[in-house]
Design an enzyme around this catalytic site. Structure first.
Site, short mmCIF file in Angstrom:
data_model
loop_
_atom_site.label_atom_id
_atom_site.label_comp_id
_atom_site.label_asym_id
_atom_site.label_seq_id
_atom_site.Cartn_x
_atom_site.Cartn_y
_atom_site.Cartn_z
CE LYS A 14 -76.50 6.37 39.14
NZ LYS A 14 -77.03 7.65 39.65
NE ARG A 89 -81.59 6.83 36.05
CZ ARG A 89 -80.30 7.07 35.90
NH1 ARG A 89 -79.52 6.18 35.34
NH2 ARG A 89 -79.78 8.19 36.35
NE ARG A 128 -72.78 15.57 35.95
CZ ARG A 128 -73.35 14.39 36.15
NH1 ARG A 128 -72.59 13.33 36.36
NH2 ARG A 128 -74.65 14.24 36.16
NE ARG A 134 -75.04 14.58 32.15
CZ ARG A 134 -75.17 13.55 32.96
NH1 ARG A 134 -74.11 12.84 33.27
NH2 ARG A 134 -76.34 13.26 33.46
NE ARG A 146 -80.80 14.25 36.03
CZ ARG A 146 -79.54 14.70 36.00
NH1 ARG A 146 -79.29 15.96 35.75
NH2 ARG A 146 -78.55 13.87 36.21
P1 B4P Z 1 -71.53 11.29 38.88
O1 B4P Z 1 -70.61 10.22 39.36
O2 B4P Z 1 -71.34 11.69 37.47
O3 B4P Z 1 -73.06 10.98 39.10
P2 B4P Z 1 -74.06 9.85 38.57
O4 B4P Z 1 -74.64 9.26 39.80
O5 B4P Z 1 -73.36 8.89 37.64
O6 B4P Z 1 -75.07 10.75 37.71
P3 B4P Z 1 -76.43 10.64 36.85
O7 B4P Z 1 -77.43 9.79 37.58
O8 B4P Z 1 -76.80 12.02 36.56
O9 B4P Z 1 -76.11 10.03 35.48
P4 B4P Z 1 -76.69 9.06 34.35
O10 B4P Z 1 -75.72 9.27 33.26
O11 B4P Z 1 -76.85 7.68 34.87
O12 B4P Z 1 -71.32 12.53 39.86
C1 B4P Z 1 -71.99 13.74 39.70
C2 B4P Z 1 -71.06 14.91 40.06
O13 B4P Z 1 -70.65 14.82 41.43
C3 B4P Z 1 -69.77 14.92 39.24
O14 B4P Z 1 -69.49 16.26 38.86
C4 B4P Z 1 -68.70 14.41 40.22
O15 B4P Z 1 -67.44 14.95 39.96
C5 B4P Z 1 -69.24 14.87 41.56
N1 B4P Z 1 -68.86 13.97 42.65
C6 B4P Z 1 -68.84 12.60 42.60
N2 B4P Z 1 -68.46 12.10 43.79
C7 B4P Z 1 -68.27 13.18 44.63
C8 B4P Z 1 -67.89 13.30 46.01
N3 B4P Z 1 -67.62 12.24 46.78
N4 B4P Z 1 -67.84 14.55 46.54
C9 B4P Z 1 -68.09 15.65 45.79
N5 B4P Z 1 -68.45 15.59 44.47
C10 B4P Z 1 -68.54 14.37 43.90
O16 B4P Z 1 -78.16 9.55 33.91
C11 B4P Z 1 -78.46 10.67 33.11
C12 B4P Z 1 -79.86 10.58 32.47
O17 B4P Z 1 -79.88 9.51 31.47
C13 B4P Z 1 -81.06 10.23 33.37
O18 B4P Z 1 -81.61 11.37 34.02
C14 B4P Z 1 -82.06 9.59 32.35
O19 B4P Z 1 -82.77 10.57 31.63
C15 B4P Z 1 -81.16 8.85 31.39
N6 B4P Z 1 -80.99 7.43 31.75
C16 B4P Z 1 -79.81 6.85 32.15
N7 B4P Z 1 -80.00 5.55 32.43
C17 B4P Z 1 -81.32 5.29 32.24
C18 B4P Z 1 -82.14 4.13 32.42
N8 B4P Z 1 -81.63 2.98 32.86
N9 B4P Z 1 -83.47 4.22 32.14
C19 B4P Z 1 -84.01 5.37 31.69
N10 B4P Z 1 -83.29 6.51 31.51
C20 B4P Z 1 -81.96 6.49 31.79
#
Ligand code: B4P
Length: 193
Positions: A14, A89, A128, A134, A146
């Site tokens: 995302k 979420r 990552r 992180r 998670r």
């Molecule tokens: P990202 O792109 O960073 O993944 P994400 O889906 O954004 O991650 P996440 O759900 O953990 O994050 P958030 O900050 O929202 O990609 C992950 C990895 O994969 C990276 O290293 C990237 O380089 C790699 N990658 C991407 N695309 C690729 C591909 N095509 N092929 C290979 N590799 C690839 O959440 C973090 C925490 O914050 C949650 O657990 C929760 O505790 C809290 N939180 C956030 N929002 C919340 C909400 N609305 N309510 C309650 N808690 C919340």
């Protein structure tokens, strides 16, 4: 306004896709994960509270997240639209977002969901964790937690938007550019409707 939700499990890309999408479409990026990590870095009371949940792989309480989204939304009045990344979420967050958008006389145009298998997700997140600093990415147990939180608390959000006929799944495995192309095609189609 054109408002989009990028949906999917932790590590589905995302954040990665959002950076490219905001550059292409000029939307305001609202990532609750990034906002929470900024609060943590600044050691604010909200950040201290949020950290205790995030380190365990749990969701931060709805009222904290919704309050944060409200004020971010107000700070960016007049924008051409928002890209919601990692929010909503929970169903409570989705309902709060519906009310907020209704108040601003706008709505969600589409929910695009990145679909990625669990083993690929674990691999990406552990990878990552080696460089991001992180704390929620370094421990496999926290990562699995998670996923279970995602299944129990976040997948009902998909149902919420399926009922509203706004939900569309997109294959989230493949190269970043291939996925970006698929997401862009879906957005372009929606924008023409
Ligand atoms: P990202 O792109 O960073 O993944 P994400 O889906 O954004 O991650 P996440 O759900 O953990 O994050 P958030 O900050 O929202 O990609 C992950 C990895 O994969 C990276 O290293 C990237 O380089 C790699 N990658 C991407 N695309 C690729 C591909 N095509 N092929 C290979 N590799 C690839 O959440 C973090 C925490 O914050 C949650 O657990 C929760 O505790 C809290 N939180 C956030 N929002 C919340 C909400 N609305 N309510 C309650 N808690 C919340």
């Amino acid at each position: 306004m054109f408002n989009l939700i990028l949906f999917g499990p932790p590590g589905s890309g995302k954040g990665t896709q959002s950076d490219k999408l905001v550059a292409k479409y000029g939307l305001v990026h609202l990532s609750t994960g990034n906002l929470l990590r900024e609060e943590i870095a600044q050691k604010t009371p909200l950040g201290v509270e949020a950290r205790s949940f995030m380190d365990k792989g749990q969701l931060v309480p709805d009222e904290v997240v919704i309050g944060m989204v409200d004020s971010y939304f107000d700070k960016h009045k007049g924008s051409k639209g928002f890209l919601f990344d990692g929010f909503p979420r929970t169903v409570a967050q989705a309902k709060a977002l519906d009310s907020l958008l209704e108040l601003k006389k706008t709505e969600i145009a589409a929910v695009l969901a990145l679909e990625v298998g669990e083993e690929e997700l674990v691999k990406r997140l552990l990878n990552r964790g080696k460089t991001s600093g992180r704390s929620d990415d370094t421990n496999e147990e926290v990562i699995r937690k998670r996923f279970s939180v995602y299944i129990n608390e976040t997948t009902p959000v998909a149902e919420h938007y399926k009922k509203a006929k706004k939900f569309q799944a997109i294959k989230g495995e493949g190269s970043v550019d291939e996925i970006f192309q698929a997401v862009s095609d879906a957005i372009d189609k929606k924008m023409k409707e």
